[in-house]
Design an enzyme around this catalytic site. Sequence first.
Site, mmCIF file in Angstrom:
data_model
loop_
_atom_site.group_PDB
_atom_site.id
_atom_site.type_symbol
_atom_site.label_atom_id
_atom_site.label_comp_id
_atom_site.label_asym_id
_atom_site.label_seq_id
_atom_site.Cartn_x
_atom_site.Cartn_y
_atom_site.Cartn_z
ATOM 1 N N ASP A 31 0.811 -1.139 -0.281
ATOM 2 C CA ASP A 31 0.113 0.148 -0.097
ATOM 3 C C ASP A 31 0.717 1.214 -0.110
ATOM 4 O O ASP A 31 2.060 1.404 0.797
ATOM 5 C CB ASP A 31 -1.121 -0.184 1.384
ATOM 6 C CG ASP A 31 -2.276 0.827 1.160
ATOM 7 O OD1 ASP A 31 -3.269 0.338 1.355
ATOM 8 O OD2 ASP A 31 -2.018 2.112 0.779
ATOM 9 N N SER A 34 -1.327 6.356 0.453
ATOM 10 C CA SER A 34 -2.035 7.476 0.041
ATOM 11 C C SER A 34 -3.441 8.030 0.746
ATOM 12 O O SER A 34 -3.803 9.072 0.878
ATOM 13 C CB SER A 34 -2.290 7.643 -1.401
ATOM 14 O OG SER A 34 -3.155 6.710 -1.738
ATOM 15 N N LEU A 59 2.203 0.947 -6.388
ATOM 16 C CA LEU A 59 1.856 -0.140 -7.257
ATOM 17 C C LEU A 59 2.148 0.426 -8.802
ATOM 18 O O LEU A 59 2.162 0.069 -9.661
ATOM 19 C CB LEU A 59 0.746 -0.885 -7.161
ATOM 20 C CG LEU A 59 0.624 -2.280 -7.754
ATOM 21 C CD1 LEU A 59 1.923 -3.368 -7.341
ATOM 22 C CD2 LEU A 59 -0.623 -3.004 -7.305
ATOM 23 N N SER A 125 -17.002 -2.276 -9.473
ATOM 24 C CA SER A 125 -18.080 -1.528 -8.922
ATOM 25 C C SER A 125 -19.383 -1.617 -9.758
ATOM 26 O O SER A 125 -19.416 -1.765 -10.963
ATOM 27 C CB SER A 125 -17.781 0.019 -8.908
ATOM 28 O OG SER A 125 -18.798 0.730 -8.464
ATOM 29 N N TYR A 150 -13.586 7.866 -12.654
ATOM 30 C CA TYR A 150 -13.374 6.647 -11.924
ATOM 31 C C TYR A 150 -14.251 5.516 -12.386
ATOM 32 O O TYR A 150 -13.453 4.263 -12.498
ATOM 33 C CB TYR A 150 -14.025 7.107 -10.337
ATOM 34 C CG TYR A 150 -14.307 6.031 -9.516
ATOM 35 C CD1 TYR A 150 -13.417 5.051 -8.875
ATOM 36 C CD2 TYR A 150 -15.725 5.652 -9.616
ATOM 37 C CE1 TYR A 150 -13.817 4.140 -8.338
ATOM 38 C CE2 TYR A 150 -16.303 4.314 -8.826
ATOM 39 C CZ TYR A 150 -15.347 3.666 -8.152
ATOM 40 O OH TYR A 150 -15.474 2.584 -7.368
ATOM 41 N N LYS A 154 -12.913 1.448 -13.739
ATOM 42 C CA LYS A 154 -13.261 0.104 -13.400
ATOM 43 C C LYS A 154 -13.589 -0.588 -14.787
ATOM 44 O O LYS A 154 -13.419 -1.827 -14.883
ATOM 45 C CB LYS A 154 -14.612 0.338 -12.566
ATOM 46 C CG LYS A 154 -14.307 0.924 -11.057
ATOM 47 C CD LYS A 154 -13.145 0.123 -10.287
ATOM 48 C CE LYS A 154 -12.825 0.662 -9.138
ATOM 49 N NZ LYS A 154 -11.721 -0.043 -8.444
ATOM 50 N N ASN A 199 -19.072 9.981 0.873
ATOM 51 C CA ASN A 199 -20.114 8.697 0.863
ATOM 52 C C ASN A 199 -21.032 8.923 2.094
ATOM 53 O O ASN A 199 -20.671 9.771 3.179
ATOM 54 C CB ASN A 199 -19.462 7.553 0.931
ATOM 55 C CG ASN A 199 -18.546 7.391 -0.335
ATOM 56 O OD1 ASN A 199 -17.114 7.169 -0.148
ATOM 57 N ND2 ASN A 199 -19.086 6.988 -1.228
ATOM 58 N N LEU A 200 -22.015 8.636 1.965
ATOM 59 C CA LEU A 200 -23.028 8.783 3.004
ATOM 60 C C LEU A 200 -22.804 8.273 4.280
ATOM 61 O O LEU A 200 -22.824 9.018 5.118
ATOM 62 C CB LEU A 200 -24.418 8.162 2.266
ATOM 63 C CG LEU A 200 -25.530 8.205 3.335
ATOM 64 C CD1 LEU A 200 -26.037 9.715 3.670
ATOM 65 C CD2 LEU A 200 -26.783 7.194 2.739
ATOM 66 N N PRO A 296 -24.985 16.152 -8.862
ATOM 67 C CA PRO A 296 -24.900 15.883 -10.093
ATOM 68 C C PRO A 296 -24.212 14.403 -10.166
ATOM 69 O O PRO A 296 -23.194 14.046 -9.723
ATOM 70 C CB PRO A 296 -23.859 16.817 -10.652
ATOM 71 C CG PRO A 296 -23.942 17.790 -9.692
ATOM 72 C CD PRO A 296 -24.374 17.392 -8.399
HETATM 73 C C1 UD1 Z 1 -20.692 5.867 -5.741
HETATM 74 C C2 UD1 Z 1 -20.767 4.699 -6.981
HETATM 75 C C3 UD1 Z 1 -19.858 3.508 -6.536
HETATM 76 C C4 UD1 Z 1 -18.407 4.109 -5.854
HETATM 77 C C5 UD1 Z 1 -18.511 5.241 -4.919
HETATM 78 C C6 UD1 Z 1 -17.183 5.606 -4.409
HETATM 79 C C7 UD1 Z 1 -22.727 4.480 -8.115
HETATM 80 C C8 UD1 Z 1 -23.905 3.705 -8.283
HETATM 81 N N1 UD1 Z 1 -22.004 4.333 -6.857
HETATM 82 O O1 UD1 Z 1 -21.450 5.324 -4.734
HETATM 83 O O2 UD1 Z 1 -19.563 2.916 -7.577
HETATM 84 O O3 UD1 Z 1 -17.811 3.135 -5.622
HETATM 85 O O4 UD1 Z 1 -19.476 6.137 -5.388
HETATM 86 O O5 UD1 Z 1 -17.347 6.797 -3.830
HETATM 87 O O6 UD1 Z 1 -22.404 5.315 -9.027
HETATM 88 N N2 UD1 Z 1 -25.819 11.123 -0.097
HETATM 89 C C9 UD1 Z 1 -26.196 11.998 0.597
HETATM 90 N N3 UD1 Z 1 -25.635 13.011 1.239
HETATM 91 C C10 UD1 Z 1 -24.241 12.882 1.419
HETATM 92 C C11 UD1 Z 1 -23.533 11.561 0.509
HETATM 93 C C12 UD1 Z 1 -24.544 10.649 -0.061
HETATM 94 O O7 UD1 Z 1 -27.688 12.404 0.467
HETATM 95 O O8 UD1 Z 1 -23.644 13.439 1.964
HETATM 96 C C13 UD1 Z 1 -26.301 10.033 -1.028
HETATM 97 C C14 UD1 Z 1 -26.314 10.115 -2.222
HETATM 98 O O9 UD1 Z 1 -26.772 10.822 -3.038
HETATM 99 C C15 UD1 Z 1 -26.836 8.496 -2.931
HETATM 100 C C16 UD1 Z 1 -26.461 7.753 -1.442
HETATM 101 O O10 UD1 Z 1 -26.338 8.858 -0.372
HETATM 102 O O11 UD1 Z 1 -28.062 8.455 -2.941
HETATM 103 C C17 UD1 Z 1 -25.123 7.048 -1.527
HETATM 104 O O12 UD1 Z 1 -24.000 7.947 -1.779
HETATM 105 P P1 UD1 Z 1 -22.524 7.404 -1.830
HETATM 106 O O13 UD1 Z 1 -22.150 6.867 -0.411
HETATM 107 O O14 UD1 Z 1 -21.721 8.788 -2.202
HETATM 108 O O15 UD1 Z 1 -22.477 6.280 -2.724
HETATM 109 P P2 UD1 Z 1 -22.678 6.186 -4.232
HETATM 110 O O16 UD1 Z 1 -22.723 7.483 -4.824
HETATM 111 O O17 UD1 Z 1 -23.978 5.221 -4.284
#
Ligand code: UD1
Length: 340
Positions: A31, A34, A59, A125, A150, A154, A199-200, A296
């Site tokens: 690894d 990063s 890598l 993914s 990204y 994949k 991510n959420l 978006p």
């Molecule tokens: C996306 C990609 C996934 C990728 C990942 C990497 C798709 C279907 N998925 O996941 O392949 O590996 O990104 O980062 O393209 N959300 C909110 N508020 C936030 C963050 C997220 O409402 O602050 C919502 C998003 O709009 C979404 C859900 O939560 O509906 C999940 O979002 P997230 O965790 O970012 O994952 P994906 O966008 O699904």
Amino acid sequence: MKVLVAGGTGYIGSHTVVELMEKGFDVVIVDNLSNSFPEVVDSITEITGKRPDFIELDLADTDSASEFFAQYKGIDAAIHFAAYKAVGESVEKPLIYYRNNIYSLINLMENMEKHGIRNLVFSSSCTVYGQPDELPVSEQSPIKPAWSPYGNTKQISEEIIRDVCNVSSLKAIALRYFNPIGAHPSALIGEYPIGIPNNLMPFITQTAIGKREVLSVFGDDYPTPDGTAIRDYIHVVDLAQAHVVAVERMFEDRGKENFEIFNLGTGNGFSVLEVIRSFEKVTGLKLNYKITGRRPGDIEKVFADTAFANQELGWKAIRGLDEMTLSAWNWELALKERKK
Ligand code: UD1
């Protein structure tokens, strides 16, 4: 058997290392740190009672990769997690994404070929499906033009692997992840986003603990029951265990083809609000969130058809949403304790 885990100190990589070691595999992690920390190796050691080999290495750097493989012997399989994964950043900096994600794969595969390592598991993914025309989405569903660099890395990576498998003795399995969340039950390893999370789940836990003020829910005008977007969230431990099964399948020569592809999801779709409700239920906390506009590039809805992975791999995700959100919270709490 010894497994090389490229990107093994990262989120999914570290959980996979633990599951491999608990099944008796020897592991060597490479690894470049990063997006992760060397302390992860200590945590893995604490969980498993055994220290994996760890080499800090990029890598994507051809010379470093060749040097590593020339010196380090006895590898039977490789799992490749070493890639960048922030969708938005990839739109801003496409070349960095193509260089890192594609070079690392090519360097890995060239060295595997040179040193007679014939088994590869690749982190792919569900992003390759885009917004699928039919749900649940099976492995046969068409690949849609990638929306982000990204996602394109994949798709291209899968094509590179397929082309090599067609003309060599390499066996490979690509695992298409849906939305991995949660953390190891020990709360010793988990997701550690550097900077503001994209991510959420980490955004939820960081908001609840006070690192972020408010979670933005991106859009409540999707054609879904509560208007928020739907994803197939999968516990990272379930996901990690699928990698062990994939490696065993290759070692035992149970594959039907040289290159196989499996969806890794639970088959259940949950909306953003359902994830928030689960988090609030298991923690007893009230989350500060507000509805904002759509992000978006987000799709409305995706969840996996898991039949093929369940049947062929003999693997099934068993952990539910509440277990995912609670383990993510326990990890966030453990991080806070550590910093004290
Ligand atoms: C996306 C990609 C996934 C990728 C990942 C990497 C798709 C279907 N998925 O996941 O392949 O590996 O990104 O980062 O393209 N959300 C909110 N508020 C936030 C963050 C997220 O409402 O602050 C919502 C998003 O709009 C979404 C859900 O939560 O509906 C999940 O979002 P997230 O965790 O970012 O994952 P994906 O966008 O699904």
